[in-house]
Design a protein around this motif. Structure first.
Motif, PDB file in Angstrom:
ATOM      1  N   GLU A 273       0.802  -1.229   0.000  1.00 58.90           N
ATOM      2  CA  GLU A 273       0.000   0.000   0.000  1.00 58.90           C
ATOM      3  C   GLU A 273       0.834   1.278   0.000  1.00 58.90           C
ATOM      4  OE1 GLU A 273      -2.963   0.134   3.151  1.00 58.90           O
ATOM      5  OE2 GLU A 273      -3.422  -1.947   2.629  1.00 58.90           O
ATOM      6  N   ILE A 274       2.047   1.217   0.531  1.00 60.95           N
ATOM      7  CA  ILE A 274       2.781   2.494   0.676  1.00 60.95           C
ATOM      8  C   ILE A 274       4.165   2.507   0.018  1.00 60.95           C
ATOM      9  CG2 ILE A 274       1.621   3.295   2.792  1.00 60.95           C
ATOM     10  CD1 ILE A 274       4.099   2.240   4.341  1.00 60.95           C
ATOM     11  N   LYS A 275       4.565   1.370  -0.605  1.00 62.54           N
ATOM     12  CA  LYS A 275       5.966   1.331  -1.058  1.00 62.54           C
ATOM     13  C   LYS A 275       6.295   2.410  -2.108  1.00 62.54           C
ATOM     14  CE  LYS A 275       5.428  -2.524  -4.252  1.00 62.54           C
ATOM     15  NZ  LYS A 275       5.704  -3.917  -4.504  1.00 62.54           N
ATOM     16  N   ASP A 276       5.382   2.666  -3.057  1.00 63.63           N
ATOM     17  CA  ASP A 276       5.684   3.662  -4.089  1.00 63.63           C
ATOM     18  C   ASP A 276       5.771   5.059  -3.482  1.00 63.63           C
ATOM     19  OD1 ASP A 276       5.777   1.673  -5.950  1.00 63.63           O
ATOM     20  OD2 ASP A 276       3.638   1.841  -6.448  1.00 63.63           O
ATOM     21  N   TRP A 277       4.812   5.339  -2.602  1.00 67.04           N
ATOM     22  CA  TRP A 277       4.825   6.643  -1.916  1.00 67.04           C
ATOM     23  C   TRP A 277       6.110   6.800  -1.090  1.00 67.04           C
ATOM     24  CZ3 TRP A 277       5.087   6.955   3.391  1.00 67.04           C
ATOM     25  CH2 TRP A 277       5.106   8.250   3.902  1.00 67.04           C
ATOM     26  N   MET A 278       6.485   5.717  -0.397  1.00 68.53           N
ATOM     27  CA  MET A 278       7.669   5.753   0.480  1.00 68.53           C
ATOM     28  C   MET A 278       8.938   6.056  -0.320  1.00 68.53           C
ATOM     29  SD  MET A 278       8.321   5.315   3.700  1.00 68.53           S
ATOM     30  CE  MET A 278       9.803   5.323   4.652  1.00 68.53           C
ATOM     31  N   LYS A 279       9.031   5.420  -1.495  1.00 65.92           N
ATOM     32  CA  LYS A 279      10.208   5.637  -2.345  1.00 65.92           C
ATOM     33  C   LYS A 279      10.289   7.112  -2.760  1.00 65.92           C
ATOM     34  CE  LYS A 279      10.748   1.457  -4.512  1.00 65.92           C
ATOM     35  NZ  LYS A 279      10.223   0.600  -5.558  1.00 65.92           N
ATOM     36  N   ASP A 280       9.162   7.641  -3.230  1.00 62.66           N
ATOM     37  CA  ASP A 280       9.131   9.055  -3.667  1.00 62.66           C
ATOM     38  C   ASP A 280       9.443   9.983  -2.497  1.00 62.66           C
ATOM     39  OD1 ASP A 280       8.441   8.204  -6.138  1.00 62.66           O
ATOM     40  OD2 ASP A 280       6.294   8.617  -5.923  1.00 62.66           O
ATOM     41  N   PHE A 281       8.881   9.655  -1.346  1.00 58.43           N
ATOM     42  CA  PHE A 281       9.076  10.483  -0.155  1.00 58.43           C
ATOM     43  C   PHE A 281      10.562  10.533   0.234  1.00 58.43           C
ATOM     44  CE2 PHE A 281       9.364  10.617   4.536  1.00 58.43           C
ATOM     45  CZ  PHE A 281       8.829  11.882   4.744  1.00 58.43           C
ATOM     46  N   LEU A 282      11.191   9.351   0.263  1.00 53.81           N
ATOM     47  CA  LEU A 282      12.613   9.293   0.650  1.00 53.81           C
ATOM     48  C   LEU A 282      13.470  10.043  -0.370  1.00 53.81           C
ATOM     49  CD1 LEU A 282      13.062   5.619   1.908  1.00 53.81           C
ATOM     50  CD2 LEU A 282      13.006   7.686   3.296  1.00 53.81           C
ATOM     51  N   ARG A 283      13.128   9.820  -1.664  1.00 55.78           N
ATOM     52  CA  ARG A 283      13.892  10.485  -2.727  1.00 55.78           C
ATOM     53  C   ARG A 283      13.810  12.007  -2.559  1.00 55.78           C
ATOM     54  NH1 ARG A 283      11.806   7.787  -7.325  1.00 55.78           N
ATOM     55  NH2 ARG A 283      13.031   5.927  -6.932  1.00 55.78           N
ATOM     56  N   LYS A 285      13.142  13.737   0.063  1.00 50.33           N
ATOM     57  CA  LYS A 285      13.847  14.167   1.294  1.00 50.33           C
ATOM     58  C   LYS A 285      15.342  14.320   1.035  1.00 50.33           C
ATOM     59  CE  LYS A 285      11.090  14.668   4.591  1.00 50.33           C
ATOM     60  NZ  LYS A 285      11.024  15.862   5.361  1.00 50.33           N
ATOM     61  N   ILE A 286      15.899  13.312   0.314  1.00 54.06           N
ATOM     62  CA  ILE A 286      17.342  13.323   0.067  1.00 54.06           C
ATOM     63  C   ILE A 286      17.692  14.462  -0.891  1.00 54.06           C
ATOM     64  CG2 ILE A 286      19.234  12.008  -1.013  1.00 54.06           C
ATOM     65  CD1 ILE A 286      17.696   9.499   0.233  1.00 54.06           C
ATOM     66  N   GLU A 287      16.866  14.627  -1.940  1.00 52.88           N
ATOM     67  CA  GLU A 287      17.134  15.701  -2.912  1.00 52.88           C
ATOM     68  C   GLU A 287      17.095  17.077  -2.256  1.00 52.88           C
ATOM     69  OE1 GLU A 287      15.505  13.203  -6.737  1.00 52.88           O
ATOM     70  OE2 GLU A 287      14.292  14.868  -5.982  1.00 52.88           O
ATOM     71  N   ASN A 288      16.211  17.227  -1.284  1.00 50.94           N
ATOM     72  CA  ASN A 288      16.052  18.545  -0.655  1.00 50.94           C
ATOM     73  C   ASN A 288      16.913  18.739   0.593  1.00 50.94           C
ATOM     74  OD1 ASN A 288      14.144  19.288  -2.552  1.00 50.94           O
ATOM     75  ND2 ASN A 288      12.517  18.255  -1.428  1.00 50.94           N
ATOM     76  N   SER A 289      17.770  17.774   0.881  1.00 51.93           N
ATOM     77  CA  SER A 289      18.540  17.924   2.121  1.00 51.93           C
ATOM     78  C   SER A 289      19.894  18.598   1.844  1.00 51.93           C
ATOM     79  CB  SER A 289      18.769  16.570   2.805  1.00 51.93           C
ATOM     80  OG  SER A 289      19.604  15.783   2.007  1.00 51.93           O
TER      81      SER A 289
END
Ligand code: G1P
Length: 289
Positions: A273-283, A285-289
């Motif tokens: 249910e959340i794996k695609d969202w989780m991947k985008d979310f982590l990506r 976060k890293i891009e904006n850090s």
């Protein structure tokens, strides 16, 4: 030799995860949408285990409730037409035959296992430590049981760990038997650097013969003033054969914050249910850090 019973020691105080574990048993902390102990029980069941004894203490009754039916909740879900949710909450109570015994004093892992003597009786049994969640193609406990059934002896689950951290675990003297399988000659709990015998350490999984109970009965306190299972295993392997299974799989130590975060993120990345969202979310976060 058939292994149908398992013991899960879950009587620790969870001091590495305070304050969360002040009132919630550490085994009940959620990893995505299930408490961590459910992963351990699912591994045992997937390995052919039918009866499970959880060694608890007086602060852990939330665990007993979790593996019970909850008629009021089910009734309310029924009224709301939430059929899938009813199935989800029922399933936890029907996973296995679950029994409980309390470890009345915090006296170490060896003492917790000794509390399982009457449940186990005169047959070999599995031990799964509640902190260690495993992810593998063949369940890790099944890999140990296969060896135990083939050789009719105790088997401990090991992996190589670095010299920097082996002092947190134990060290074993081993002799090769076949691929990923060794005879165990000696064990030392929480070794000092000069005591390290090999890079192998036991990581949370054991199949033991009932002879361990006689050993534990008279065992003096060891590291930290506690009755150590490893000391018992060291005595046991002098009298009967014991194998080490260098198991295939990834092990997470959920008893500390980093291991807990690691397993939570990895499981979220697998959750339908959340794996695609989780991947985008982590990506992002890293891009904006
Ligand atoms: C226990 C055992 C130790 C083992 C470790 C990881 O230690 O005593 O031999 O290597 O689990 O499974 P603890 O984590 O309770 O200090």
């Amino acid at each position: 030799m058939k292994i149908k019973k398992a013991v899960i020691p879950a009587a620790g105080l969870g001091t590495r995860m305070l304050p969360a574990t002040k009132t919630i048993p550490k085994e009940m902390l959620p990893v995505v949408d299930k408490p961590s102990i459910q992963y351990i029980i699912e591994e045992a069941v997937a390995s052919g285990i039918e009866d499970i004894l959880i060694v608890t203490n007086r602060a852990k009754s939330a665990m007993d409730d979790y593996f019970d039916y909850h008629p009021e909740l089910e009734e309310s879900l029924k009224r709301a037409g939430k059929v899938n949710e009813i199935e989800t909450v029922r399933r936890t109570a029907d996973l296995a035959n679950i029994f409980y015994v309390r470890q009345k004093e915090t006296k170490g892992l060896g003492h917790a296992i000794w509390r399982a003597k009457h449940f186990v009786g005169d047959e070999p049994f599995a031990v799964l430590l509640g902190d260690d969640i495993m992810v593998s193609e063949t369940p890790v406990m099944r890999q140990l049981i296969d060896l135990a059934e083939e050789y009719s002896c105790s088997v401990v689950g090991v992996q190589r760990v670095s010299r920097e951290v082996i002092g947190k675990y134990c060290t074993l003297g081993v002799k090769p038997v076949k691929e990923r399988c060794y005879d165990v000659t000696e064990l030392i709990e929480k070794p000092r650097p000069e005591q390290v015998i090999s890079d192998f350490a036991i990581l949370g999984r054991y199949v033991l013969t009932p002879a361990i109970f006689d050993v534990l009965e008279d065992l003096p306190a060891g590291y930290g003033g506690e009755i150590q299972l490893t000391d018992g295993l060291n005595a046991l392997c002098q009298n009967e054969r014991m194998l080490a299974c260098d198991f295939e799989g990834k092990r997470y130590d959920t008893g500390n914050l980093r291991g807990y975060m690691e397993v939570t993120i990895d499981m979220a990345l697998e959750h339908p249910e959340i794996k695609d969202w989780m991947k985008d979310f982590l990506r992002s976060k890293i891009e904006n850090s």
